[in-house]
Structure formats: C-alpha cells, structure tokens
Design a protein around this motif. Structure first.
Motif, PDB file in Angstrom:
ATOM      1  N   LEU A  29      -2.214   9.404  35.241  1.00 25.62           N
ATOM      2  CA  LEU A  29      -3.404   9.174  36.044  1.00 25.62           C
ATOM      3  C   LEU A  29      -3.739   7.689  36.162  1.00 25.62           C
ATOM      4  O   LEU A  29      -3.945   7.009  35.161  1.00 25.62           O
ATOM      5  CB  LEU A  29      -4.592   9.936  35.440  1.00 25.62           C
ATOM      6  CG  LEU A  29      -5.861  10.086  36.282  1.00 25.62           C
ATOM      7  CD1 LEU A  29      -6.670  11.277  35.749  1.00 25.62           C
ATOM      8  CD2 LEU A  29      -6.737   8.846  36.266  1.00 25.62           C
ATOM      9  N   VAL A  30      -3.773   7.226  37.404  1.00 28.34           N
ATOM     10  CA  VAL A  30      -4.310   5.902  37.726  1.00 28.34           C
ATOM     11  C   VAL A  30      -5.391   6.097  38.782  1.00 28.34           C
ATOM     12  O   VAL A  30      -5.388   7.083  39.514  1.00 28.34           O
ATOM     13  CB  VAL A  30      -3.225   4.935  38.241  1.00 28.34           C
ATOM     14  CG1 VAL A  30      -2.104   4.797  37.221  1.00 28.34           C
ATOM     15  CG2 VAL A  30      -2.669   5.381  39.579  1.00 28.34           C
ATOM     16  N   SER A  31      -6.315   5.160  38.842  1.00 28.19           N
ATOM     17  CA  SER A  31      -7.470   5.334  39.723  1.00 28.19           C
ATOM     18  C   SER A  31      -7.572   4.232  40.768  1.00 28.19           C
ATOM     19  O   SER A  31      -7.101   3.111  40.558  1.00 28.19           O
ATOM     20  CB  SER A  31      -8.754   5.346  38.891  1.00 28.19           C
ATOM     21  OG  SER A  31      -8.759   6.430  37.992  1.00 28.19           O
ATOM     22  N   ALA A  44       2.671  -1.126  38.014  1.00 34.89           N
ATOM     23  CA  ALA A  44       2.167   0.084  37.356  1.00 34.89           C
ATOM     24  C   ALA A  44       3.224   1.177  37.334  1.00 34.89           C
ATOM     25  O   ALA A  44       3.406   1.870  36.320  1.00 34.89           O
ATOM     26  CB  ALA A  44       0.905   0.581  38.062  1.00 34.89           C
ATOM     27  N   ILE A  45       3.936   1.334  38.435  1.00 36.33           N
ATOM     28  CA  ILE A  45       4.991   2.357  38.505  1.00 36.33           C
ATOM     29  C   ILE A  45       6.075   2.068  37.479  1.00 36.33           C
ATOM     30  O   ILE A  45       6.552   2.978  36.779  1.00 36.33           O
ATOM     31  CB  ILE A  45       5.580   2.429  39.928  1.00 36.33           C
ATOM     32  CG1 ILE A  45       4.563   3.058  40.889  1.00 36.33           C
ATOM     33  CG2 ILE A  45       6.889   3.232  39.937  1.00 36.33           C
ATOM     34  CD1 ILE A  45       4.972   3.012  42.344  1.00 36.33           C
ATOM     35  N   GLN A  46       6.472   0.809  37.353  1.00 34.65           N
ATOM     36  CA  GLN A  46       7.523   0.466  36.390  1.00 34.65           C
ATOM     37  C   GLN A  46       7.057   0.689  34.951  1.00 34.65           C
ATOM     38  O   GLN A  46       7.848   1.103  34.095  1.00 34.65           O
ATOM     39  CB  GLN A  46       7.974  -0.980  36.596  1.00 34.65           C
ATOM     40  CG  GLN A  46       8.575  -1.274  37.965  1.00 34.65           C
ATOM     41  CD  GLN A  46       9.659  -0.289  38.374  1.00 34.65           C
ATOM     42  OE1 GLN A  46      10.506   0.110  37.570  1.00 34.65           O
ATOM     43  NE2 GLN A  46       9.638   0.123  39.636  1.00 34.65           N
ATOM     44  N   ILE A  47       5.785   0.437  34.687  1.00 36.38           N
ATOM     45  CA  ILE A  47       5.248   0.706  33.347  1.00 36.38           C
ATOM     46  C   ILE A  47       5.285   2.202  33.057  1.00 36.38           C
ATOM     47  O   ILE A  47       5.670   2.635  31.962  1.00 36.38           O
ATOM     48  CB  ILE A  47       3.808   0.166  33.206  1.00 36.38           C
ATOM     49  CG1 ILE A  47       3.776  -1.352  33.353  1.00 36.38           C
ATOM     50  CG2 ILE A  47       3.230   0.570  31.838  1.00 36.38           C
ATOM     51  CD1 ILE A  47       2.369  -1.938  33.387  1.00 36.38           C
ATOM     52  N   ILE A  48       4.904   3.002  34.048  1.00 34.29           N
ATOM     53  CA  ILE A  48       4.933   4.459  33.870  1.00 34.29           C
ATOM     54  C   ILE A  48       6.359   4.933  33.614  1.00 34.29           C
ATOM     55  O   ILE A  48       6.603   5.783  32.747  1.00 34.29           O
ATOM     56  CB  ILE A  48       4.330   5.171  35.106  1.00 34.29           C
ATOM     57  CG1 ILE A  48       2.854   4.818  35.249  1.00 34.29           C
ATOM     58  CG2 ILE A  48       4.500   6.690  34.977  1.00 34.29           C
ATOM     59  CD1 ILE A  48       2.244   5.262  36.564  1.00 34.29           C
ATOM     60  N   SER A  79       5.452  10.788  37.508  1.00 38.94           N
ATOM     61  CA  SER A  79       4.745  10.603  38.775  1.00 38.94           C
ATOM     62  C   SER A  79       3.416   9.904  38.544  1.00 38.94           C
ATOM     63  O   SER A  79       2.903   9.858  37.420  1.00 38.94           O
ATOM     64  CB  SER A  79       4.486  11.952  39.464  1.00 38.94           C
ATOM     65  OG  SER A  79       3.532  12.708  38.717  1.00 38.94           O
ATOM     66  N   ILE A  80       2.884   9.380  39.639  1.00 42.54           N
ATOM     67  CA  ILE A  80       1.525   8.844  39.635  1.00 42.54           C
ATOM     68  C   ILE A  80       0.572   9.934  40.121  1.00 42.54           C
ATOM     69  O   ILE A  80       0.795  10.558  41.157  1.00 42.54           O
ATOM     70  CB  ILE A  80       1.413   7.613  40.555  1.00 42.54           C
ATOM     71  CG1 ILE A  80       1.800   6.344  39.799  1.00 42.54           C
ATOM     72  CG2 ILE A  80       0.015   7.474  41.128  1.00 42.54           C
ATOM     73  CD1 ILE A  80       1.559   5.072  40.559  1.00 42.54           C
ATOM     74  N   LYS A  81      -0.464  10.161  39.345  1.00 43.21           N
ATOM     75  CA  LYS A  81      -1.569  10.997  39.811  1.00 43.21           C
ATOM     76  C   LYS A  81      -2.668  10.049  40.265  1.00 43.21           C
ATOM     77  O   LYS A  81      -3.296   9.365  39.453  1.00 43.21           O
ATOM     78  CB  LYS A  81      -2.069  11.913  38.690  1.00 43.21           C
ATOM     79  CG  LYS A  81      -3.242  12.799  39.101  1.00 43.21           C
ATOM     80  CD  LYS A  81      -3.652  13.717  37.951  1.00 43.21           C
ATOM     81  CE  LYS A  81      -4.813  14.612  38.361  1.00 43.21           C
ATOM     82  NZ  LYS A  81      -5.199  15.529  37.245  1.00 43.21           N
ATOM     83  N   PHE A  82      -2.879   9.972  41.572  1.00 45.17           N
ATOM     84  CA  PHE A  82      -3.847   9.042  42.142  1.00 45.17           C
ATOM     85  C   PHE A  82      -5.178   9.759  42.254  1.00 45.17           C
ATOM     86  O   PHE A  82      -5.386  10.591  43.136  1.00 45.17           O
ATOM     87  CB  PHE A  82      -3.355   8.557  43.504  1.00 45.17           C
ATOM     88  CG  PHE A  82      -4.134   7.398  44.052  1.00 45.17           C
ATOM     89  CD1 PHE A  82      -4.251   6.218  43.340  1.00 45.17           C
ATOM     90  CD2 PHE A  82      -4.722   7.471  45.306  1.00 45.17           C
ATOM     91  CE1 PHE A  82      -4.953   5.133  43.852  1.00 45.17           C
ATOM     92  CE2 PHE A  82      -5.431   6.399  45.832  1.00 45.17           C
ATOM     93  CZ  PHE A  82      -5.551   5.228  45.096  1.00 45.17           C
TER      94      PHE A  82
END
Length: 250
Positions: free
Chosen positions: A117-119, A150-154, A161-164
């Motif tokens: 989760l990122v916001s 942020a994607i590379q850190i995840i 995946s990113i949960k926006f």
C-alpha cells in the motif's frame, strides 16, 4: 512477479471484491469465471484464532480464491495479516508498505501474491510510503518517494504489486495515470483501490491496460454491496466482468 506465485488469475485483470459469506463468494467466483479473489477483512475478527478458523474454511470452499485484507488499509492490522498469511498461505494478501517483508517471512512464503500500500500525495509522480502501524502516525513530515523508486523498493522487499489507496474514485486520476505508466514501464502489477464503482470502473481500468500494466487488480467493495442484505450484488459483479472482458478482448 515470482513465477512460483499461485495463478489465481486467468487474464490481465482480476477483480478483488468482498463477500458476505462462502455462498456469496462462490456466486462471485462463478460470475467472473474465476478471475477474482474474494477479500476477507482481518479487522472483522477479534483474534488470530477466530480469523484463522473462518479463513481456512473459505480457502477450502473456494479453492483458495481468497485475499486477506487489512480493512480500509488499516495499518494496525498489518501484524495480524502477516501472521495469518504465514499460517494460511492465501492466494493474495494486502499489506502496508512496511508489512511486505513480514508477510514474505524470510522467503518462506512463495505462493502468496502480496501487494504493498502506497498513498496519493497530491503531487503527481510521487507516493507516500509511510503507511505502516507507526510510520503512518508521524506528526512531522511524510515519507514521499518518486514512483519509479518506490516500485524498485517494493521489488527489493519481495512485493508483487502497488496498491494505490485511497484513490477516492477519479479525484486522484492524474496521480494514478503516472503510477500506471510507471507500473507498465517497470513490469509491475497495480491494484487501484478506493471509491471505485460502476461509473468510474472502466476509465480506471482502461488507464492501466493502456499503460501496459501486466496485471491489474481493481478493488471494488462498498459500491457493489447491497445495503439491506450485506451481500455483494452478483448482477453488479457481472457488469464489472463484462467491462473487463470488453477491455481485454475488444
């Protein structure tokens, strides 16, 4: 995405919706040809034992089409979700940014698809990553990170995946477009969440598809739940799935 992950999806789009009970979950799975994971919110249980007892039933009855949820992105549920993920090995699990590593559990959990989760920040191209139990309550300055970083850190943490979240429907659409483009360019998956309904679903989905996102998992919750029965409306699920098929095949 780890090739060992369970293939809970068949196409580039997999719905994530809630269900009142196991029967409602089975109806949802049938209505979507299995292109769905059904969320079970950890916040609805008083402790791990009661959650495990119920979730393991759902896992068995749905052939593991379950997604363990936080509940409105509640960071306080992160540790509980991590513990349950370890015991249950669901198809899909939801985590805050700082909870991904806890859920992966030293590379032991290779079968569960784990989002992160990122916001939105109000600043296109940047996301807030302090979404954890402690970091989300800081009173100084948020941790704002450029989306590609942020994607590379995840990926470093082992997330899939990113949960926006929270998107608040179309109100953050300009930020979402950049997130989708970044996911497409970085060969990463995307889970748009928050305020999605039948009116904005197609636009949100189309943006991700056109950006080349390899797997999109839109979360559609309250807008398709019948307020009287508490069940997820199967007719509305079918309408969502019709839109998905149109985006994929037309």
């Amino acid at each position: 995405m780890n090739n060992k992950k369970i293939k809970f999806y068949k196409n580039r789009v997999c719905l994530n919706v809630l269900a009142k009970d196991i029967n409602n979950a089975k109806e949802i799975i049938d209505a979507t040809d299995g292109n769905v994971v059904v969320g079970i919110l950890s916040k609805n249980f008083k402790d791990d034992e009661s959650a495990y007892s119920e979730m393991i039933k759902w896992k068995k009855e749905t052939n593991n089409k379950i997604s363990i949820g936080l509940g409105s992105g509640n960071p306080k549920q992160s540790y509980m979700v991590a513990r349950l993920t370890k015991k249950i090995n669901p198809a899909h699990t939801n985590q805050v940014f700082t909870g991904v590593g806890l859920s992966i559990n030293n590379f032991e959990n290779n079968n569960t698809f784990i989002n992160c989760l990122v916001s939105p920040t109000g600043r296109p191209g940047y996301v807030k990553i302090n979404t954890g139990p402690l970091s989300s309550s800081v009173h100084n300055e948020d941790a704002i990170v450029e989306i590609n970083t942020a994607i590379q850190i995840i990926k470093d943490m082992g997330g899939d995946s990113i949960k926006f979240f929270p998107m608040n429907g179309l109100s953050t659409i300009q930020e979402y477009k950049i997130v989708a483009d970044a996911c497409g360019k970085n060969n990463f998956c995307l889970e748009p969440t928050g305020g999605i309904d039948l009116n904005n679903f197609e636009e949100i989905l189309k943006i991700a598809i056109n950006a080349g996102v390899k797997l999109v998992i839109p979360h559609v919750y309250n807008s398709i739940i019948d307020k009287n029965s508490g069940e997820t409306n199967i007719k509305k699920v079918k309408e969502l799935y019709k839109i998905i098929r149109g985006q994929i095949y037309d």
